[in-house]
Motif scaffolding. Structure first.
Motif, PDB file in Angstrom:
ATOM      1  N   ILE A 185      22.921 -22.438  11.423  1.00 56.59           N
ATOM      2  CA  ILE A 185      24.354 -22.562  11.687  1.00 56.59           C
ATOM      3  C   ILE A 185      24.834 -23.969  11.355  1.00 56.59           C
ATOM      4  N   ASP A 186      25.905 -24.044  10.605  1.00 55.82           N
ATOM      5  CA  ASP A 186      26.521 -25.317  10.222  1.00 55.82           C
ATOM      6  C   ASP A 186      27.757 -25.534  11.083  1.00 55.82           C
ATOM      7  N   SER A 187      27.664 -26.458  12.018  1.00 58.91           N
ATOM      8  CA  SER A 187      28.769 -26.680  12.959  1.00 58.91           C
ATOM      9  C   SER A 187      30.003 -27.269  12.277  1.00 58.91           C
ATOM     10  N   SER A 188      29.850 -27.783  11.051  1.00 59.53           N
ATOM     11  CA  SER A 188      30.998 -28.356  10.350  1.00 59.53           C
ATOM     12  C   SER A 188      31.854 -27.284   9.680  1.00 59.53           C
ATOM     13  N   ASP A 189      31.382 -26.043   9.668  1.00 61.14           N
ATOM     14  CA  ASP A 189      32.112 -24.950   9.028  1.00 61.14           C
ATOM     15  C   ASP A 189      32.207 -23.778   9.999  1.00 61.14           C
ATOM     16  N   PRO A 190      33.070 -23.898  11.017  1.00 61.94           N
ATOM     17  CA  PRO A 190      33.127 -22.849  12.059  1.00 61.94           C
ATOM     18  C   PRO A 190      33.541 -21.483  11.535  1.00 61.94           C
ATOM     19  N   GLN A 191      34.340 -21.434  10.477  1.00 65.00           N
ATOM     20  CA  GLN A 191      34.769 -20.136   9.952  1.00 65.00           C
ATOM     21  C   GLN A 191      33.613 -19.344   9.372  1.00 65.00           C
ATOM     22  N   ASN A 192      32.574 -20.044   8.938  1.00 68.63           N
ATOM     23  CA  ASN A 192      31.406 -19.344   8.382  1.00 68.63           C
ATOM     24  C   ASN A 192      30.664 -18.541   9.444  1.00 68.63           C
ATOM     25  N   LEU A 193      30.927 -18.864  10.718  1.00 72.67           N
ATOM     26  CA  LEU A 193      30.312 -18.106  11.807  1.00 72.67           C
ATOM     27  C   LEU A 193      30.781 -16.653  11.798  1.00 72.67           C
ATOM     28  N   PHE A 194      31.934 -16.412  11.207  1.00 69.57           N
ATOM     29  CA  PHE A 194      32.518 -15.071  11.250  1.00 69.57           C
ATOM     30  C   PHE A 194      32.588 -14.412   9.868  1.00 69.57           C
ATOM     31  N   ARG A 195      32.235 -15.152   8.824  1.00 64.80           N
ATOM     32  CA  ARG A 195      32.419 -14.651   7.465  1.00 64.80           C
ATOM     33  C   ARG A 195      31.358 -13.627   7.106  1.00 64.80           C
ATOM     34  N   MET A 196      31.796 -12.428   6.756  1.00 69.14           N
ATOM     35  CA  MET A 196      30.908 -11.367   6.273  1.00 69.14           C
ATOM     36  C   MET A 196      31.500 -10.808   4.980  1.00 69.14           C
ATOM     37  N   GLU A 197      30.770 -10.995   3.880  1.00 72.72           N
ATOM     38  CA  GLU A 197      31.230 -10.451   2.605  1.00 72.72           C
ATOM     39  C   GLU A 197      31.299  -8.927   2.690  1.00 72.72           C
ATOM     40  N   SER A 198      32.234  -8.341   1.978  1.00 67.40           N
ATOM     41  CA  SER A 198      32.438  -6.897   2.054  1.00 67.40           C
ATOM     42  C   SER A 198      31.199  -6.124   1.617  1.00 67.40           C
ATOM     43  N   ASP A 199      30.458  -6.650   0.618  1.00 68.39           N
ATOM     44  CA  ASP A 199      29.256  -5.935   0.179  1.00 68.39           C
ATOM     45  C   ASP A 199      28.145  -6.021   1.216  1.00 68.39           C
ATOM     46  N   TRP A 200      28.136  -7.095   2.025  1.00 69.91           N
ATOM     47  CA  TRP A 200      27.172  -7.185   3.126  1.00 69.91           C
ATOM     48  C   TRP A 200      27.466  -6.108   4.175  1.00 69.91           C
ATOM     49  N   VAL A 201      28.750  -5.952   4.483  1.00 76.41           N
ATOM     50  CA  VAL A 201      29.158  -4.961   5.480  1.00 76.41           C
ATOM     51  C   VAL A 201      28.758  -3.560   5.022  1.00 76.41           C
ATOM     52  N   ILE A 202      29.036  -3.259   3.763  1.00 76.53           N
ATOM     53  CA  ILE A 202      28.703  -1.940   3.209  1.00 76.53           C
ATOM     54  C   ILE A 202      27.199  -1.721   3.216  1.00 76.53           C
ATOM     55  N   GLN A 203      26.453  -2.755   2.829  1.00 74.06           N
ATOM     56  CA  GLN A 203      24.986  -2.666   2.790  1.00 74.06           C
ATOM     57  C   GLN A 203      24.406  -2.415   4.170  1.00 74.06           C
ATOM     58  N   ASN A 204      24.856  -3.183   5.172  1.00 74.04           N
ATOM     59  CA  ASN A 204      24.343  -3.015   6.532  1.00 74.04           C
ATOM     60  C   ASN A 204      24.654  -1.630   7.083  1.00 74.04           C
ATOM     61  N   ARG A 205      25.863  -1.175   6.823  1.00 75.08           N
ATOM     62  CA  ARG A 205      26.277   0.136   7.335  1.00 75.08           C
ATOM     63  C   ARG A 205      25.436   1.250   6.706  1.00 75.08           C
ATOM     64  N   ARG A 206      25.174   1.136   5.422  1.00 73.85           N
ATOM     65  CA  ARG A 206      24.376   2.162   4.736  1.00 73.85           C
ATOM     66  C   ARG A 206      22.945   2.182   5.276  1.00 73.85           C
ATOM     67  N   ILE A 207      22.343   1.011   5.438  1.00 70.92           N
ATOM     68  CA  ILE A 207      20.957   0.922   5.917  1.00 70.92           C
ATOM     69  C   ILE A 207      20.836   1.501   7.327  1.00 70.92           C
TER      70      ILE A 207
END
Length: 359
Positions: A317-339
């Protein structure tokens, strides 16, 4: 007959229903809910017709007879040391035939035990009995292969390994409905832990989150299940560190309502140092949430490497980039859901258990 021994948990009734609804009822499965002497009298069975089992001294003879007379015996979670001692005696007197009938369905907390429990003469005796049992038990059932590997490494078990899992009380239909009802909220939310158990390492997690630039982010902390005294300590510390942003979840919720809460969070932090909260992690991954675990945990290694899920390390975790804590690329979401949809389907669940029952 195939016999199941367990204590009452949220997973047990859905598992019993799953067996009845997926072609296993003809196998004549029988469930025992066990208790120890001195507990308040209360119903110990799944339904009015199910037998119960008490871990008294007379229970040993009943246990020995049950194992001797039946085809396979499953012990769902082994948290009762008296039961482990009884099983070791059964293996000693019953030999290879008894050993091969016994299946330990590993839950996590039964394998990963507090080292403090081994202190003193009494603790060392309990650990010796436990180590002997794990060495000699005939079969181990576990979702995460790394847990079985740990049992091999630590206790040199000679057991056969089978992979299986319980149907998630929060099924995929409930998760789909929760997503459909979800409204975008202005306030971001993160989930911390899964229960009021010390192994959640809440204090470390709260302290860690308090140092991140998360102004205005709400911290939801499930504490309805587990140690009530510990839960109050967590609430006090969370309120001290995070103020009104710390929101403890103290009520037991039905699966649909809990699915609604999971759908509303943006990220989840699990500070466990052992396999735990798999049901929550699976549901969150299906919902497309960003999940942080410690990379040394067997759950992380299996999900990341073997399943191919996009989950993340707390250590990165990079504390200097708090928004990255919530960032999920759309292809990651699709991949996780399929698996998740494929591996944790009812069909795959039935196939894995069928392999065990017919082995």
């Amino acid at each position: 007959m195939i016999v199941h021994f367990a204590q009452r948990t949220v997973f047990l009734k859905p598992f019993s229903d799953f067996l009845a609804n997926n072609g296993f009822k003809n196998d004549n499965h029988c469930f025992f809910l066990y208790s120890v002497k001195g507990e308040k009298a209360r119903k110990k069975t799944l339904d009015e017709e199910s037998p119960n089992f008490h871990l008294s001294i007379f229970g040993f003879f009943r246990l020995y007879k049950t194992i001797k007379q039946n085809e396979k015996i499953f012990f769902h979670g082994l948290f009762w040391r008296r039961l482990v001692f009884f099983l070791l005696l059964v293996i000693f007197f019953g030999g290879k035939k008894a050993r091969e009938k016994i299946y330990w369905v590993l839950w996590g907390g039964d394998l990963y035990r507090n080292p403090k429990w081994n202190s003193g003469i009494k603790g060392k005796c309990k650990e010796y009995i436990w180590a002997k049992f794990v060495l000699k038990v005939g079969n181990i059932v576990a979702l995460v292969p790394g847990d079985f590997e740990l049992a091999k490494k630590k206790y040199h078990t000679k057991a056969r390994y089978f992979q299986a899992f319980y149907p998630n009380p929060i099924d995929q239909q409930s998760l789909d409905q929760a997503l459909a009802k979800m409204r975008r909220e202005k306030t971001r939310k993160v989930l911390l832990g899964n229960s009021a158990s010390v192994s959640n390492n809440h204090f470390e997690g709260i302290d860690f989150l308090s140092q991140l630039p998360l102004a205005g982010v709400e911290i939801l902390c499930p504490l309805s299940y587990g140690d009530k005294t510990y839960a109050q300590e967590v609430i006090a510390f969370g309120t001290e560190k995070l103020g009104g942003r710390f929101i403890p979840l103290l009520d037991f919720l039905d699966p649909d309502k809990y699915a609604g809460i999971l759908a509303r969070v943006d990220a989840a932090f699990m500070f466990h140092r052992r396999q735990q909260a798999v049901g929550n992690i699976v549901s969150l991954a299906y919902l497309g949430k960003k999940i942080f675990l410690f990379p040394e945990v067997t759950t992380y290694q299996w999900m990341k490497t073997d399943l191919g899920l996009q989950i993340f390390s707390i250590r990165d975790i990079d504390s200097s980039d708090p928004q990255n804590l919530f960032r999920m690329e759309s292809d990651w979401v699709i991949q996780n859901r399929r698996i998740i949809s494929e591996f944790f389907s009812i069909g795959n669940c039935a196939q894995l258990w069928k392999k065990i029952f017919t082995s």
